[in-house]
Design a protein around this motif. Structure first.
Motif, mmCIF file in Angstrom:
data_model
loop_
_atom_site.group_PDB
_atom_site.id
_atom_site.type_symbol
_atom_site.label_atom_id
_atom_site.label_comp_id
_atom_site.label_asym_id
_atom_site.label_seq_id
_atom_site.Cartn_x
_atom_site.Cartn_y
_atom_site.Cartn_z
ATOM 1 N N VAL A 253 0.856 -1.194 0.000
ATOM 2 C CA VAL A 253 0.000 0.000 0.000
ATOM 3 C C VAL A 253 0.890 1.241 0.000
ATOM 4 C CG1 VAL A 253 -1.780 1.285 1.244
ATOM 5 C CG2 VAL A 253 -1.841 -1.217 1.215
ATOM 6 N N THR A 254 0.741 2.072 -0.983
ATOM 7 C CA THR A 254 1.539 3.303 -1.064
ATOM 8 C C THR A 254 0.730 4.536 -0.673
ATOM 9 O OG1 THR A 254 1.013 3.444 -3.425
ATOM 10 C CG2 THR A 254 3.102 2.396 -2.815
ATOM 11 N N ASP A 255 -0.563 4.515 -0.950
ATOM 12 C CA ASP A 255 -1.441 5.611 -0.548
ATOM 13 C C ASP A 255 -2.156 5.182 0.729
ATOM 14 O OD1 ASP A 255 -2.948 7.877 -0.417
ATOM 15 O OD2 ASP A 255 -4.288 7.360 -2.087
ATOM 16 N N LEU A 256 -1.548 5.510 1.886
ATOM 17 C CA LEU A 256 -2.048 5.004 3.166
ATOM 18 C C LEU A 256 -3.413 5.605 3.514
ATOM 19 C CD1 LEU A 256 1.262 5.236 5.214
ATOM 20 C CD2 LEU A 256 0.146 3.139 4.443
ATOM 21 N N PRO A 257 -4.320 4.792 4.073
ATOM 22 C CA PRO A 257 -5.596 5.334 4.556
ATOM 23 C C PRO A 257 -5.350 6.135 5.823
ATOM 24 C CG PRO A 257 -5.380 3.052 5.223
ATOM 25 C CD PRO A 257 -4.194 3.345 4.349
ATOM 26 N N PRO A 258 -6.290 6.968 6.237
ATOM 27 C CA PRO A 258 -6.121 7.683 7.509
ATOM 28 C C PRO A 258 -6.039 6.702 8.678
ATOM 29 C CG PRO A 258 -8.338 8.006 6.622
ATOM 30 C CD PRO A 258 -7.547 7.343 5.560
ATOM 31 N N ILE A 259 -5.074 6.942 9.551
ATOM 32 C CA ILE A 259 -4.798 6.057 10.691
ATOM 33 C C ILE A 259 -4.743 6.916 11.949
ATOM 34 C CG2 ILE A 259 -3.114 4.452 11.705
ATOM 35 C CD1 ILE A 259 -2.139 4.047 8.705
ATOM 36 N N THR A 260 -5.412 6.479 12.985
ATOM 37 C CA THR A 260 -5.414 7.215 14.248
ATOM 38 C C THR A 260 -4.283 6.725 15.150
ATOM 39 O OG1 THR A 260 -6.859 5.696 15.472
ATOM 40 C CG2 THR A 260 -7.933 7.379 14.114
ATOM 41 N N GLY A 261 -4.107 7.427 16.254
ATOM 42 C CA GLY A 261 -3.145 7.029 17.266
ATOM 43 C C GLY A 261 -3.472 7.707 18.575
ATOM 44 N N GLN A 262 -2.538 7.647 19.501
ATOM 45 C CA GLN A 262 -2.723 8.255 20.818
ATOM 46 C C GLN A 262 -1.372 8.301 21.508
ATOM 47 O OE1 GLN A 262 -4.908 7.192 25.094
ATOM 48 N NE2 GLN A 262 -5.256 5.870 23.346
ATOM 49 N N ASP A 263 -1.125 9.367 22.216
ATOM 50 C CA ASP A 263 0.048 9.571 23.080
ATOM 51 C C ASP A 263 1.027 10.596 22.535
ATOM 52 O OD1 ASP A 263 -0.743 7.752 25.098
ATOM 53 O OD2 ASP A 263 0.095 6.082 23.944
ATOM 54 N N ALA A 264 0.907 10.980 21.268
ATOM 55 C CA ALA A 264 1.795 12.003 20.697
ATOM 56 C C ALA A 264 3.261 11.667 20.908
ATOM 57 C CB ALA A 264 1.464 13.381 21.274
ATOM 58 N N GLU A 265 3.628 10.401 20.659
ATOM 59 C CA GLU A 265 5.038 10.028 20.690
ATOM 60 C C GLU A 265 5.773 10.742 19.553
ATOM 61 O OE1 GLU A 265 5.563 5.824 20.709
ATOM 62 O OE2 GLU A 265 4.718 5.588 22.720
ATOM 63 N N LEU A 266 7.047 10.983 19.743
ATOM 64 C CA LEU A 266 7.792 11.790 18.774
ATOM 65 C C LEU A 266 7.747 11.204 17.368
ATOM 66 C CD1 LEU A 266 9.594 14.144 18.008
ATOM 67 C CD2 LEU A 266 11.564 12.832 18.853
#
Length: 368
Positions: A253-266
């Protein structure tokens, strides 16, 4: 269970109480000596090292705040369980045997640790649940508003999917550890936003929050759905978002779908800047950690009015009701908000984020 969220900052509470002359008051408001002085020992048990926040932010912030509040006489005795509930049980027993004055507990397994919480209580050691709601007779709880975390993740994912959003769009959920009560709340919050608006095509609970387990779960989802049939991915934290991205790239996959996260790691903030990860949830670790330190010190020193002011929220666990709590607010971190969150709060500098690899991406969003 989420009740009323307290919006007043802890520092503001402390200032206003000091201004009213009640900082050292007890429950009845009378002038009285604290239960303990400044020479206190707080035991701090943190759950794992896969998430860099615990060693980089939580421990040093709590250590330094306890020292500040006790004129450098108070100490923090620290241990990290590295995702092992058995190791954490041993560490907690060690804290009890060492007769620490109070334990701040971030549980690996909130249910399994209940017996150790009771042992501490029987030994006269108060336990404040930190970040994760432990079962057993805890005295208080401090964390972020976990349902709100999931709501922010879900809502921002929907925004990323745009005006062409369709209820048949397939979303994969890569949730947190099944032994972490926070993970359940994150998931419930996200589902409150996503249900009925997208198709939750695959959903996985990820053992120990490990990125490699998230990567394996995402690989399964790709095999079942097809790499081109995934509109978005709910990843419960940044470490797992990294695993999800690895699985997608490995599948071509080259055009990544939107992905969430949490914690604001660097590294997650850098992925957001570069457009690989759509968002993270910024949680102010200084606010949470400093609140925990203040709760611990005021609890031990018998400053009842200040402790009550710090714990105006109430939550329920499976074993206790109406636990005095402090729920810290959160916000979405996207390309648009990097400067106003982690940079503004001094978590990272622009130089930390905009290394050589990311300079062009930073320039494109005006981060300099």
């Amino acid at each position: 269970m989420r009740r009323i969220a307290l919006s007043v900052a802890v520092s503001t509470i402390t200032l206003s109480l000091a201004g009213c002359g009640v900082l050292n008051a007890t429950e009845d408001g009378a002038s009285a000596s604290p239960t303990m002085g400044d020479d206190i020992t707080v035991g701090l048990l943190l759950p794992e090292k896969a998430n860099t926040r615990y060693e980089k932010f939580d421990y040093p912030i709590i250590r330094d705040k306890v020292a500040e509040l006790t004129r450098k006489q108070g100490k923090v005795k620290y241990a990290n369980a590295d995702a092992s509930a058995a190791r954490q049980a041993e560490q907690m027993q060690s804290m009890i045997d060492a007769k620490v004055d109070l334990i701040l507990l971030d549980a690996v397994d909130s249910h399994a640790v209940a017996g150790q919480v009771k042992k501490a209580k029987d030994a006269g050691i108060p336990v404040i649940a930190y970040d994760r709601l432990a079962e057993g007779p805890i005295d208080a709880y401090v964390s972020f508003d976990n349902e709100l975390v999931g709501e922010v993740q879900g809502r921002t994912l929907l925004e990323a999917l745009g005006p062409g959003l369709d209820s048949s769009d397939k979303v994969v959920m890569v949730n947190g550890s099944p032994t972490d009560p926070n993970a359940k709340q994150f998931k419930e919050g996200a589902l409150s936003e996503l249900n009925g608006k997208v198709d939750i095509a695959e959903s996985y609970d990820t053992v120990d929050w490990k990125p490699e387990n998230a990567e394996a779960n995402m690989a399964r989802a790709i095999a079942r759905l097809g790499k081109d049939n995934i509109a978005g991915v709910y990843a419960a934290n940044d470490g797992m978002a990294g695993g999800v991205i690895k699985a997608l790239k490995a599948a071509g996959v080259t055009d990544l779908p939107p992905i969430t996260g949490q914690d604001a790691e660097l590294d997650a903030v850098q992925r957001v800047v570069a457009g690989e990860q759509y968002m993270s949830v910024y949680k102010s670790y200084p606010d949470e950690a400093e609140a925990a330190a203040q709760m611990a010190v005021t609890k031990l020193q018998g400053k009842g009015i200040q402790f009550d002011a710090l714990t105006r929220d109430r939550v329920d666990s499976p074993t206790a009701k109406d636990i005095p709590s402090r729920l810290v607010q959160v916000s979405a971190l996207t390309k648009r908000t990097v400067k106003d969150t982690v940079v503004a709060d001094g978590i990272y500098t622009v130089d930390d984020i905009c290394t050589a690899r990311y300079k062009a991406a930073c320039a494109a969003i005006g981060l300099k």
